[in-house]
Write a protein that holds these residues in place. Structure first.
Motif, short mmCIF file in Angstrom:
data_model
loop_
_atom_site.label_atom_id
_atom_site.label_comp_id
_atom_site.label_asym_id
_atom_site.label_seq_id
_atom_site.Cartn_x
_atom_site.Cartn_y
_atom_site.Cartn_z
N ASP A 1 0.83 -1.21 0.00
CA ASP A 1 0.00 0.00 0.00
C ASP A 1 0.86 1.27 0.00
OD1 ASP A 1 -2.22 -1.60 0.01
OD2 ASP A 1 -2.79 -1.20 2.10
N ARG A 2 1.95 1.23 0.76
CA ARG A 2 2.82 2.42 0.80
C ARG A 2 3.49 2.66 -0.55
NH1 ARG A 2 6.63 1.08 5.54
NH2 ARG A 2 5.65 -0.96 5.61
N GLU A 3 3.95 1.59 -1.20
CA GLU A 3 4.53 1.74 -2.54
C GLU A 3 3.47 2.22 -3.53
OE1 GLU A 3 7.58 1.59 -3.54
OE2 GLU A 3 8.68 0.50 -1.99
N MET A 4 2.24 1.74 -3.34
CA MET A 4 1.16 2.13 -4.26
C MET A 4 0.87 3.62 -4.14
SD MET A 4 -0.61 0.79 -6.64
CE MET A 4 -1.01 2.20 -7.68
N ILE A 5 0.89 4.14 -2.92
CA ILE A 5 0.68 5.59 -2.73
C ILE A 5 1.78 6.36 -3.48
CG2 ILE A 5 0.74 7.45 -1.00
CD1 ILE A 5 -0.54 5.34 0.97
N GLY A 6 3.03 5.89 -3.35
CA GLY A 6 4.13 6.54 -4.07
C GLY A 6 3.99 6.44 -5.57
N ALA B 1 -13.23 10.63 6.29
CA ALA B 1 -13.53 9.41 5.51
C ALA B 1 -12.48 8.33 5.77
CB ALA B 1 -13.60 9.75 4.02
N ALA B 2 -11.21 8.74 5.84
CA ALA B 2 -10.14 7.78 6.11
C ALA B 2 -10.28 7.20 7.52
CB ALA B 2 -8.77 8.44 5.93
N LYS B 3 -10.60 8.06 8.48
CA LYS B 3 -10.73 7.58 9.87
C LYS B 3 -11.93 6.64 9.99
CE LYS B 3 -8.21 11.28 12.19
NZ LYS B 3 -8.19 12.43 13.11
N LEU B 4 -12.98 6.95 9.23
CA LEU B 4 -14.17 6.09 9.24
C LEU B 4 -13.83 4.69 8.73
CD1 LEU B 4 -17.20 6.64 9.93
CD2 LEU B 4 -17.60 6.90 7.48
N GLN B 5 -12.85 4.60 7.82
CA GLN B 5 -12.43 3.30 7.29
C GLN B 5 -11.34 2.67 8.16
OE1 GLN B 5 -13.95 1.69 4.99
NE2 GLN B 5 -15.31 3.36 4.36
N GLY B 6 -11.10 3.29 9.32
CA GLY B 6 -10.17 2.69 10.27
C GLY B 6 -8.74 3.20 10.20
N ALA B 7 -8.49 4.24 9.41
CA ALA B 7 -7.12 4.76 9.33
C ALA B 7 -6.75 5.46 10.64
CB ALA B 7 -7.00 5.74 8.16
N SER B 8 -5.56 5.15 11.15
CA SER B 8 -5.06 5.77 12.38
C SER B 8 -4.38 7.10 12.04
CB SER B 8 -4.07 4.85 13.06
OG SER B 8 -2.92 4.69 12.23
N ASP B 9 -4.12 7.90 13.09
CA ASP B 9 -3.37 9.14 12.89
C ASP B 9 -2.02 8.87 12.24
OD1 ASP B 9 -5.42 10.56 14.01
OD2 ASP B 9 -4.24 11.45 15.62
N ARG B 10 -1.39 7.79 12.71
CA ARG B 10 -0.07 7.43 12.17
C ARG B 10 -0.16 7.11 10.67
NH1 ARG B 10 5.12 7.71 13.78
NH2 ARG B 10 5.79 7.68 11.63
N GLU B 11 -1.22 6.39 10.30
CA GLU B 11 -1.37 6.03 8.89
C GLU B 11 -1.68 7.25 8.03
OE1 GLU B 11 -2.84 1.41 9.56
OE2 GLU B 11 -4.35 3.00 9.42
N ILE B 12 -2.46 8.17 8.57
CA ILE B 12 -2.74 9.41 7.83
C ILE B 12 -1.46 10.24 7.71
CG2 ILE B 12 -3.99 11.61 7.96
CD1 ILE B 12 -6.34 9.93 9.19
#
Lengths: 188, 183
Positions: free
Chosen positions: B46-51, B122-133
């Motif tokens: 996922d991190r490589e995909m964002i890049g 929206a990201a937090k609603l899908q479970g994204a943490s502060d660290r992930e954001i």
């Protein structure tokens, strides 16, 4: 309000560096290498490039932080820094620095916006490969820093008297973890 | 042809990294922490995909193919899957959470100021943490730097996509900080 739970007492990128010390280390080291070196580009030149890119990216915190640092290196010449923001082509700076600011402004738009003519002009004004390399990397780095700072909605102090105090910290001690580990300087 | 004499023939970011190893080493350290370090709740894929997505939006041929191939390696997918995400992540077969993170990354690519509270919610609603954001924003921002470094100096890039795919397993194994800056 920052989008994530960071220390509210820390402004701008300082809050993010404290939130993520692992990434703070290379980010601080990169700033130190690119901005605290004086060779054929002075530290003032380097800060002006970073400030100008931040100004174009409309990043209030970085624009004013690096503007104040440049003013320190320029012995208080605030007019020069304002003139660069307003129109660097008309500012009282060298033709070489103007040509490097043009490259930086192109990098701000996108790497592919830099054209051979931009590079030729800089070389005609005496810019070395090293100067051009550092200009491109400084401009690119501020495109990261500005997005990091604004993308997480960090706090940009509106009290302008706080900016010279933080600038003095950088001028005296350089970049690094001290800027978020030490107590923040407070306006009198 | 690169705009400056890099004193080596390496493609993409490797050229200027070897030209100036002091900054090259630090850029690799940052890439290592953001993309390869396993002390992270976002997968390497996922991190490589964002890049790769940000690099695609920035039209940086070298970076989008290097990191697209890395994502493909970690996802154990075909390259066509990566292409479908780059083309339209909203309709791609990926998690809703990754879609919200790619939306944030897409805003960062244009400007930090375009990230909205709604995108964060929206990201937090899908479970994204502060660290992930945080990491999503910093990865996207870092690629806005890498892409500009690569294209602003007009470095060259191999045209064949297979070249990038062939290198991905080695980079996944060794990581970025071990990539070495020898000519």
């Amino acid at each position: 309000m920052p989008y994530i739970d960071v220390d509210k007492n820390l402004p701008g990128i300082r809050a993010l560096l404290a939130f993520s010390p692992e990434t703070a280390a290379p980010i601080g080291a990169l700033a130190e290498l690119l901005l605290r070196r004086s060779d054929s580009l002075s530290m003032a030149d380097r800060e002006l490039i970073g400030m100008y890119v931040s100004y174009l990216n409309d990043c209030f915190y970085c624009n004013h932080s690096h503007g104040e640092i440049a003013i320190c290196y320029l012995n208080g010449n605030r007019e020069l820094v304002d003139a660069v923001r307003k129109d660097y082509r008309q500012a009282p700076i060298t033709e070489k620095l103007k040509s490097l600011l043009q490259i930086a402004a192109k990098v701000q738009q996108g790497g592919r916006s830099v054209l051979p003519r931009d590079i030729e002009q800089a070389k005609e004004q005496g810019a070395s490969d090293h100067d051009i390399h550092d200009t491109v990397l400084i401009a690119a780095t501020f495109c990261m820093m500005n997005r990091y700072v604004d993308g997480l909605a960090t706090i940009a102090p509106q009290d302008m008297s706080s900016y010279p105090l933080r600038a003095k910290q950088i001028v005296e001690k350089g970049y690094g973890n001290h800027i978020f580990l030490q107590p923040q300087p407070q306006p009198l | 042809m690169a705009y400056i004499d890099l004193q080596n023939d390496l493609p993409g970011i490797r050229g200027p990294m070897v030209y100036r190893p002091e900054t090259g080493t630090i850029l690799n350290e940052l890439a290592e922490i953001l993309l390869h370090d396993d002390n992270n709740t976002l997968s390497r894929g996922d991190r490589e995909m964002i890049g790769a997505y940000v690099s695609s939006e920035n039209d940086c041929f070298f970076c989008q193919h290097v990191h697209g191939a890395m994502a493909q390696h970690y996802y154990q997918s075909e390259m066509s899957f990566i292409d479908s995400i780059k083309k339209d992540y909203q309709t791609a077969d990926i998690s809703e959470k990754l879609k919200t993170l790619l939306a944030i990354a897409g805003s960062v690519q244009k400007s930090g100021k375009l990230v909205t509270q709604e995108q964060i919610d929206a990201a937090k609603l899908q479970g994204a943490s502060d660290r992930e954001i945080h990491d999503t924003v910093l990865i996207a921002a870092a690629f806005c730097m890498f892409n500009r470094y690569v294209d602003g100096l007009n470095t060259w890039a191999p045209k064949e996509r297979q070249v990038y795919i062939d290198r991905a397993a080695m980079r996944a194994r060794d990581g970025y900080s071990q990539s070495g800056l020898q000519k």
